[in-house]
Each structure stands twice: as C-alpha cells, then as structure tokens.
Enzyme design. Structure first.
Site, short mmCIF file in Angstrom:
data_model
loop_
_atom_site.label_atom_id
_atom_site.label_comp_id
_atom_site.label_asym_id
_atom_site.label_seq_id
_atom_site.Cartn_x
_atom_site.Cartn_y
_atom_site.Cartn_z
N ASP A 71 0.81 -1.22 0.00
CA ASP A 71 0.00 0.00 0.00
C ASP A 71 0.85 1.27 0.00
O ASP A 71 2.02 1.27 0.37
CB ASP A 71 -0.89 0.03 1.25
CG ASP A 71 -2.05 -0.93 1.17
OD1 ASP A 71 -2.07 -1.79 0.26
OD2 ASP A 71 -2.94 -0.86 2.06
N ASP A 72 0.19 2.36 -0.38
CA ASP A 72 0.62 3.75 -0.18
C ASP A 72 1.56 4.31 -1.23
O ASP A 72 1.78 5.51 -1.26
CB ASP A 72 1.26 3.97 1.20
CG ASP A 72 0.31 3.77 2.34
OD1 ASP A 72 -0.87 3.45 2.09
OD2 ASP A 72 0.73 3.91 3.51
N HIS A 121 -6.19 3.32 -3.79
CA HIS A 121 -6.05 3.51 -2.34
C HIS A 121 -6.35 4.95 -1.94
O HIS A 121 -5.78 5.47 -0.98
CB HIS A 121 -4.64 3.10 -1.91
CG HIS A 121 -4.47 2.81 -0.46
ND1 HIS A 121 -5.35 2.04 0.28
CD2 HIS A 121 -3.48 3.16 0.41
CE1 HIS A 121 -4.92 1.94 1.52
NE2 HIS A 121 -3.79 2.62 1.63
N HIS A 125 -5.30 9.50 1.15
CA HIS A 125 -5.10 8.56 2.25
C HIS A 125 -5.77 9.02 3.55
O HIS A 125 -5.19 9.00 4.63
CB HIS A 125 -3.62 8.29 2.50
CG HIS A 125 -3.35 6.99 3.20
ND1 HIS A 125 -3.47 6.83 4.56
CD2 HIS A 125 -2.97 5.79 2.72
CE1 HIS A 125 -3.17 5.59 4.90
NE2 HIS A 125 -2.86 4.93 3.79
N HIS A 216 3.86 -2.31 3.02
CA HIS A 216 3.93 -0.98 2.43
C HIS A 216 5.25 -0.81 1.69
O HIS A 216 6.31 -1.14 2.22
CB HIS A 216 3.79 0.10 3.50
CG HIS A 216 2.50 0.02 4.25
ND1 HIS A 216 2.26 -0.91 5.24
CD2 HIS A 216 1.35 0.74 4.13
CE1 HIS A 216 1.02 -0.76 5.71
NE2 HIS A 216 0.45 0.23 5.05
#
Length: 304
Positions: A71-72, A121, A125, A216
C-alpha cells in the site's frame, strides 16, 4: 522543485495529499443512479476502531494461495521492490494513492508492465468514514483517472486506507463499481519496533488461511521487509498471486473510464478545467508531506 526519482509528473490534478475537491456532477452521476441506495450513516470524527469486513474480500479462494499486497506507493523504493519480486518470479498487488501516482506515473506503468495488479487507495489517504459521500467519490475518481493516464486502464479493485469502512462508505464505493479488498494478515510494518520477518515466520506455524497480507512499499523502513516476507511465504509452500488471480477473477481493470464502466455520463470526466495544474509548488508540497508522513509514523501514527 525536483523530486528524487521522478522524471515527469502528471498535470491537471488537485493539490497533492489534500482531500480531493468535490465535483457535484460526479457525485450525482454515481450516487443518484437508479437502484443506488446510500445508508444514512453519520460521518465519523475519526476512523473506526472496530470494523466489519464481512462483506469485503479478505482472503483468497484456495488455502495455499497468498495475496501479497503493498500500500501507499508508488515511492522512491518501489522500483527496488519490483526488481526483488521479478527475481523471485512473484506477482503481487499494489494499492496506490493518487497523489503518489501523479508524482511517479512511470513507476505505476512499470508495476503494470511487470504483471502486477494495481488498485485504488484513494487520493489523499484519509479515513473514509470521516469523509462525506461526495468527497469519497472525488478521492476515487481522481485516483482512477491518474492511474488510467499512467497505464491506459481503469482499476476496479479498491482498498480503504486503514481498512476504515462502514455501510455508507461501502455503498458509495459499490456505486462506482469498486471491488473492496482488505486483508487477514497484517505485518504491522509501519511500526518500526515490530519485527516483521518474525511475524511472517509465526504465520508459517499457523494453519493455511488463504492469506492476503498487508505491507507498504512507500517508506524506507517498510520496503526492505518486502523481499524477506516473500521469501518466507515461498519457503512455506504458498503460491503468491495477484488478488484477482487468487480470487479466480478477471475483472481487475476496465478499458472504459470509471464513469463509462457503470454507464453514467458526465460532461467533464477528468475535472481538469476546474483544478490547477501540478506544478513545482505541488512538488514542494509532496516532498514535505513525504517527510512529514515518515516523521509522523515514527511518532506512532500508522499508515495502512
């Protein structure tokens, strides 16, 4: 301002890392369609501490398949991660934020070209239960548009930041054609005090669980754990797969826009006429946000 590792950025998008500006036409197109019912659930002041994922995807179909997810990103370390996965012939899923896609579209294209799955995503965030419906729509559309500009396809798999979701948020995302993916194995890698490889080794002593794990690729203290965890999963006899593959599905992307995919029509699908260009000012903001985010993480604020 030059951002290390960035050759060209996308233009025509909102301020990086700020909540995406709402677009009434977009919201109306999705949320007012016949048959769409959005539960009247209050907006939260902060993210939920207890979530119900029973209606979301949290596991693969087969016990010995393993969905590795990151993620991210994309970030400064993502290309190294791609090299490590390629060396192991491993395919994974990257849930990317729109603000990072705008910074590094070539890295997003590399993720796609190497056969990995890309999912949404959000743009900034934020915990989605703290946002209004039209903000959730904007966060999703801008990110979908940026990914489409980078790879030529619109992604249809979505992971809510922090796993923060409730019936209202879920209904908004479903109205946009999104498949919601969470996880059932959390490395807790955004906590620098956690021994991530020890956590993964512990999983190997547990019964197979059709796992989808969370890591991540954005941060300098999380990305180095990706290859070791992949090695542990492989040595454990599991088969890493993209999320769509581990579900036995072929619906991860569409050649259509996010609007056309659910048969809605808008006059300005990109929203660029009412939003500023991505300039060196945005680059400066994004560079600061990256440092601020890392410092926040070290202070105990966890990104999921």
């Amino acid at each position: 301002m030059f951002i290390l590792g960035v050759s060209a950025q996308l233009t025509g998008y909102p301020t990086l890392d700020a909540i995406a500006p709402v677009n009434a036409e977009w919201s109306n197109a999705f949320l007012s369609r016949p048959g769409v019912v959005i539960p009247n659930v209050p907006i939260n002041d902060k993210q939920l501490t207890v979530v119900d994922w029973s209606q979301d995807i949290s596991r693969c179909n087969n016990l010995n398949d393993w969905g590795l997810t990151y993620d991210d990103g994309p970030g400064l370390y993502t290309m190294t991660v791609l090299d490590q996965l390629k060396a192991r012939n491993v395919k994974a899923t990257f849930f990317v934020t729109g603000s990072r896609v705008v910074e590094r579209p070539s890295v997003v294209k590399a993720i796609y070209d190497q056969g990995h799955l890309i999912g949404i995503h959000t743009w900034s965030h934020r915990a989605l239960t703290t946002l209004a419906n039209d903000q959730i729509v904007a966060e999703t559309v801008y990110t979908a548009n940026a990914i489409r500009e980078a790879i030529g396809f619109t992604p249809l798999y979505f992971r809510p930041p922090f796993g923060d979701i409730d019936p209202r948020v879920r209904a908004v995302l479903k109205s946009m054609g999104m498949t919601i993916v969470v996880w059932n194995k959390d490395t807790i890698d955004t906590n620098p005090t956690v021994n991530v490889t020890a956590t993964a080794q512990l999983w190997m002593s547990q019964p197979a669980n059709a796992s989808i794990s969370l890591q991540h690729d954005l941060f300098n203290f999380t990305a180095p754990n990706i290859a070791p965890v992949a090695d542990i999963v492989l040595k454990g006899g599991f088969t890493p797969k993209r999320i769509d593959d581990c579900l036995g599905r072929t619906d991860a992307y569409t050649t259509k826009t996010i609007f056309d995919n659910v048969a809605v029509s808008v006059a300005n699908p990109s929203g660029t006429s009412s939003t500023p260009k991505t300039t060196s000012t945005f680059a400066a903001k994004s560079g600061a946000s990256f440092v601020d985010a890392t410092l926040a993480l070290l202070s105990g604020l966890l990104f999921l």
